[in-house]
Design a protein around this motif. Structure first.
Motif, short mmCIF file in Angstrom:
data_model
loop_
_atom_site.label_atom_id
_atom_site.label_comp_id
_atom_site.label_asym_id
_atom_site.label_seq_id
_atom_site.Cartn_x
_atom_site.Cartn_y
_atom_site.Cartn_z
N GLY A 196 5.05 3.26 23.22
CA GLY A 196 4.53 3.81 22.17
C GLY A 196 3.83 2.59 20.95
N GLY A 197 3.49 1.13 21.17
CA GLY A 197 3.34 0.40 21.04
C GLY A 197 4.46 -0.54 19.69
N LYS A 198 5.18 -0.13 20.67
CA LYS A 198 6.36 -1.39 19.76
C LYS A 198 7.44 -1.34 20.53
N LEU A 199 8.07 -2.88 20.11
CA LEU A 199 9.25 -3.12 21.40
C LEU A 199 9.97 -2.96 21.08
N HIS A 200 10.79 -2.81 22.48
CA HIS A 200 12.24 -1.94 22.45
C HIS A 200 13.16 -2.68 21.99
N PRO A 201 13.57 -1.74 21.05
CA PRO A 201 14.84 -2.41 19.68
C PRO A 201 15.73 -2.59 20.09
N LYS A 202 16.20 -3.10 21.48
CA LYS A 202 17.10 -4.27 21.60
C LYS A 202 16.87 -5.78 21.98
N ILE A 203 15.41 -5.22 22.28
CA ILE A 203 14.70 -6.93 22.63
C ILE A 203 15.32 -7.59 21.41
N ALA A 204 15.49 -8.81 21.24
CA ALA A 204 15.67 -9.62 20.65
C ALA A 204 14.44 -10.29 20.20
N GLU A 205 14.05 -11.27 18.72
CA GLU A 205 12.64 -12.03 19.16
C GLU A 205 12.19 -13.58 19.66
N ASP A 206 13.74 -13.29 19.84
CA ASP A 206 13.43 -15.37 20.89
C ASP A 206 14.14 -15.92 21.20
N GLY A 207 15.07 -15.00 21.89
CA GLY A 207 17.03 -15.62 22.27
C GLY A 207 16.91 -16.68 23.66
N PRO A 208 18.09 -17.15 23.28
CA PRO A 208 17.87 -18.28 23.65
C PRO A 208 18.07 -18.25 25.12
N SER A 209 18.20 -17.21 25.84
CA SER A 209 18.09 -17.05 27.31
C SER A 209 16.82 -16.87 27.89
N LYS A 210 16.55 -17.58 28.75
CA LYS A 210 15.44 -17.63 29.89
C LYS A 210 15.22 -17.46 30.73
N ALA A 211 14.18 -16.92 31.75
CA ALA A 211 14.28 -16.88 32.96
C ALA A 211 12.26 -16.62 33.38
N ILE A 212 12.15 -16.80 34.32
CA ILE A 212 10.57 -15.73 34.56
C ILE A 212 11.17 -15.01 34.95
N ARG A 213 10.10 -14.60 34.76
CA ARG A 213 10.25 -12.51 34.30
C ARG A 213 8.45 -12.22 34.54
N ASN A 214 8.60 -11.54 35.62
CA ASN A 214 7.14 -10.67 35.02
C ASN A 214 7.53 -9.21 34.68
N GLY A 215 6.01 -8.10 34.77
CA GLY A 215 6.18 -7.41 33.75
C GLY A 215 4.94 -6.56 34.14
N VAL A 216 4.35 -4.90 33.64
CA VAL A 216 3.26 -4.22 33.66
C VAL A 216 3.08 -3.58 32.39
N GLY A 217 1.70 -3.62 32.54
CA GLY A 217 1.41 -2.63 30.92
C GLY A 217 0.31 -1.88 31.67
#
Length: 287
Positions: A196-217
């Motif tokens: 609904g236009g808001k980020l998932h509440p448990k997603i950190a702003e820019d956590g140090p854990s990184k990975a190649i990721r994909n998604g759809v919107g």
């Protein structure tokens, strides 16, 4: 196959967000955590690219490169006026394909041209979906609303589904409460990235854990935006790219570290990691 706690992976902590498709023994799987940034094992920095496919000159690529907050993405646009979306897992009664190469080899010569394809959702050790999955109107797996570990269970998770040129993303609970008619295609994954236009509440702003990721919107015009990072990124960057750059009110995480793209027009077919469900965007026939 027995699936303790659905995946049988003790490494998926309750707040873990990562690729939760269990690979066969001997093939390590990366697990990362929002907030903590713990990365347990890194299999490879980026998907390998199969050099065998040749570009399809008669079909223009639906994908482009983009940058956001210093990260580089491949952004592929599916337009209902030009494309149809289908799910693909494996041949009827057979084992999952687990790769674009096997899917491509199995497609009929008279099948519609593939605009692009991406891996599309969480799976078990055999490559079978662990959540809601519909292919050609047949439901192969029911909606999964259970509690459990790993990113799939980081509530809310969601369903990407559609019939004809109408495509939607809903949280699993919203889907359960409001969708009574079976769609032509559907896949469940998690977590939701934008709700609904808001980020998932448990997603950190820019956590140090990184990975190649994909998604759809899905944007306000009903177009589906498929995104895969070209390098390791945090969940926060991916989620904000959907919200702030692509303006998609709802976006769903598809997977990470096994994320892959097939773009025939550019001769790209990522390989290396085996996955489960696939989302195939086909060109509509023009007359």
């Amino acid at each position: 196959m027995k699936r303790p706690s659905l995946f049988g992976l003790a490494a998926c902590a309750a707040i873990a967000l990562s690729a939760c498709g269990q690979e066969p023994a001997g093939e390590p799987v990366v697990r990362t955590e929002i907030g903590s940034g713990v990365a347990e094992s890194d299999t490879k920095p980026a998907p390998a690219v199969d050099p065998s496919p040749s570009p399809t000159p008669t079909v223009a690529s639906a994908c482009r490169s983009a940058t956001f907050e210093g990260a580089t993405f491949t952004h592929c646009l599916a337009d209902p006026a030009k494309h149809r979306i289908v799910t693909a897992l494996g041949p009827a009664g057979g084992a999952p394909y687990r790769s674009f190469a096997k899917l491509a080899a199995a497609r009929n010569a008279d099948a519609p041209a593939v605009a692009f394809a991406m891996n599309g959702g969480m799976y078990d050790g055999e490559g079978k979906p662990i959540g809601y999955y519909v292919e050609n109107g047949d439901r192969l797996e029911e909606l999964n609303r259970a509690e459990g570990p790993g990113n799939f269970h980081m509530k809310p998770n969601g369903v990407f589904y559609g019939t004809g040129g109408t495509w939607r993303i809903r949280t699993a609970d919203d889907f359960y409460a409001n969708v009574s008619q079976r769609p032509q295609f559907g896949t469940q994954s998690g977590p939701m990235l934008v709700i609904g236009g808001k980020l998932h509440p448990k997603i950190a702003e820019d956590g140090p854990s990184k990975a190649i990721r994909n998604g759809v919107g899905i944007d306000s015009a009903g177009r589906a935006h498929f995104v895969i990072s070209q390098g390791p990124i945090s969940f926060g960057v991916l989620a904000r790219y959907f919200r702030d750059e692509l303006k998609t009110p709802n976006a769903l995480f598809l997977d990470g570290n096994v994320s892959a793209l097939w773009d025939p027009a550019r001769g790209r077919m990522d390989s290396g990691a085996r996955f489960g469900p696939m989302l195939v965007i086909e060109e509509k026939e023009t007359r």
